[in-house]
Design a protein around this motif. Structure first.
Motif, short mmCIF file in Angstrom:
data_model
loop_
_atom_site.label_atom_id
_atom_site.label_comp_id
_atom_site.label_asym_id
_atom_site.label_seq_id
_atom_site.Cartn_x
_atom_site.Cartn_y
_atom_site.Cartn_z
N GLY A 39 -3.83 -22.22 -58.31
CA GLY A 39 -3.61 -21.64 -59.62
C GLY A 39 -4.50 -20.41 -59.70
N CYS A 40 -4.44 -19.71 -60.82
CA CYS A 40 -5.22 -18.48 -60.96
C CYS A 40 -5.45 -18.22 -62.44
CB CYS A 40 -4.44 -17.33 -60.34
SG CYS A 40 -5.29 -15.74 -60.41
N LEU A 41 -6.68 -17.85 -62.79
CA LEU A 41 -6.98 -17.58 -64.21
C LEU A 41 -6.17 -16.40 -64.75
CD1 LEU A 41 -10.83 -18.24 -64.24
CD2 LEU A 41 -9.06 -19.61 -65.35
N GLN A 82 -10.55 -17.63 -49.84
CA GLN A 82 -9.41 -16.80 -49.41
C GLN A 82 -8.62 -16.27 -50.59
OE1 GLN A 82 -7.39 -18.35 -45.59
NE2 GLN A 82 -8.49 -20.12 -46.34
N HIS A 83 -8.47 -17.11 -51.61
CA HIS A 83 -7.76 -16.69 -52.82
C HIS A 83 -8.50 -15.54 -53.51
CE1 HIS A 83 -5.51 -17.70 -56.69
NE2 HIS A 83 -6.50 -16.93 -57.11
N GLU A 84 -9.83 -15.70 -53.67
CA GLU A 84 -10.62 -14.66 -54.35
C GLU A 84 -10.71 -13.40 -53.51
OE1 GLU A 84 -11.04 -15.21 -57.34
OE2 GLU A 84 -10.64 -17.36 -57.21
N ASP A 142 -8.46 -12.25 -51.55
CA ASP A 142 -7.16 -11.57 -51.76
C ASP A 142 -7.21 -10.68 -52.99
OD1 ASP A 142 -5.63 -12.31 -49.61
OD2 ASP A 142 -4.44 -13.83 -50.68
N HIS A 143 -7.85 -11.16 -54.07
CA HIS A 143 -7.92 -10.36 -55.31
C HIS A 143 -8.57 -9.00 -55.06
CE1 HIS A 143 -6.42 -12.85 -58.56
NE2 HIS A 143 -7.15 -13.89 -58.19
N LEU A 144 -9.51 -8.94 -54.10
CA LEU A 144 -10.20 -7.67 -53.83
C LEU A 144 -9.25 -6.66 -53.18
CD1 LEU A 144 -13.62 -9.02 -52.49
CD2 LEU A 144 -12.88 -8.66 -54.85
NI NI Z 1 -6.91 -15.83 -58.85
#
Ligand code: NI
Length: 162
Positions: free
Chosen positions: A87-89, A129-131, A133-135
């Motif tokens: 999920g993602c905020l 890995q999820h965070e 990706d945000h970068l």
């Molecule tokens: Ni996220």
């Protein structure tokens, strides 16, 4: 409280710039990010999600201590991949199965300006890995099939209209 940007905001698609100085301002900012993350019941939050296009993120998994990753580089990924629900905020209350390497090694600086290397597996490897990706302007929906992505985005937009 820092405001978390939602899917559709163009900032989330942009590539973040390296952090230049790890100073008191940045340390305080990571604390604010951890507060925003926890109030949203999240386990990770990247700076671009709060509108700051710089390469850092925070996370806290289960009973682990809070962690800060500044100018991170993933230096190794395991060949084996696992499916895990993400999920993602920035996409509240929607989840989907995403396949990623099960383990990684990451190099970064902490909030005190100390470099470190971390080998992570399980949920910590997943959050990192999820965070990360945000970068690079990548959201977990970008890692789904076209059909799945469209369905999730439609659900998100429907909820936003309610
Ligand atoms: Ni996220």
């Amino acid at each position: 409280m820092l405001k978390i940007l939602l899917l559709g905001n163009e900032t989330l698609k942009k590539t973040a710039e390296p952090v230049k100085d790890i100073d008191q301002d940045l340390r305080e900012y990571t604390q604010q990010m951890l507060r925003a993350m926890k109030s949203g019941r999240g386990i990770g939050l990247a700076a671009p999600q709060v509108g700051r296009l710089e390469r850092f993120f925070v996370c806290q998994v289960e009973d682990d201590e809070p962690r800060v990753f500044i100018n991170p580089e993933i230096i190794r990924t395991s060949p084996d991949e696992v499916i895990y629900e993400e999920g993602c905020l920035s996409i509240p209350n929607l989840w989907a199965n995403v396949k990623r390497p099960s383990a990684i090694s990451i190099q970064a600086w902490n909030e005190k300006g100390r470099p470190f290397t971390l080998d992570a597996e399980g949920i910590l490897a997943r959050v990192i890995q999820h965070e990360f990706d945000h970068l690079n302007g990548i959201l977990f929906v970008d890692r789904l099939s076209e059909t799945q992505r469209k369905r999730l985005i439609e659900q998100f937009e429907k909820r936003m209209r309610m």
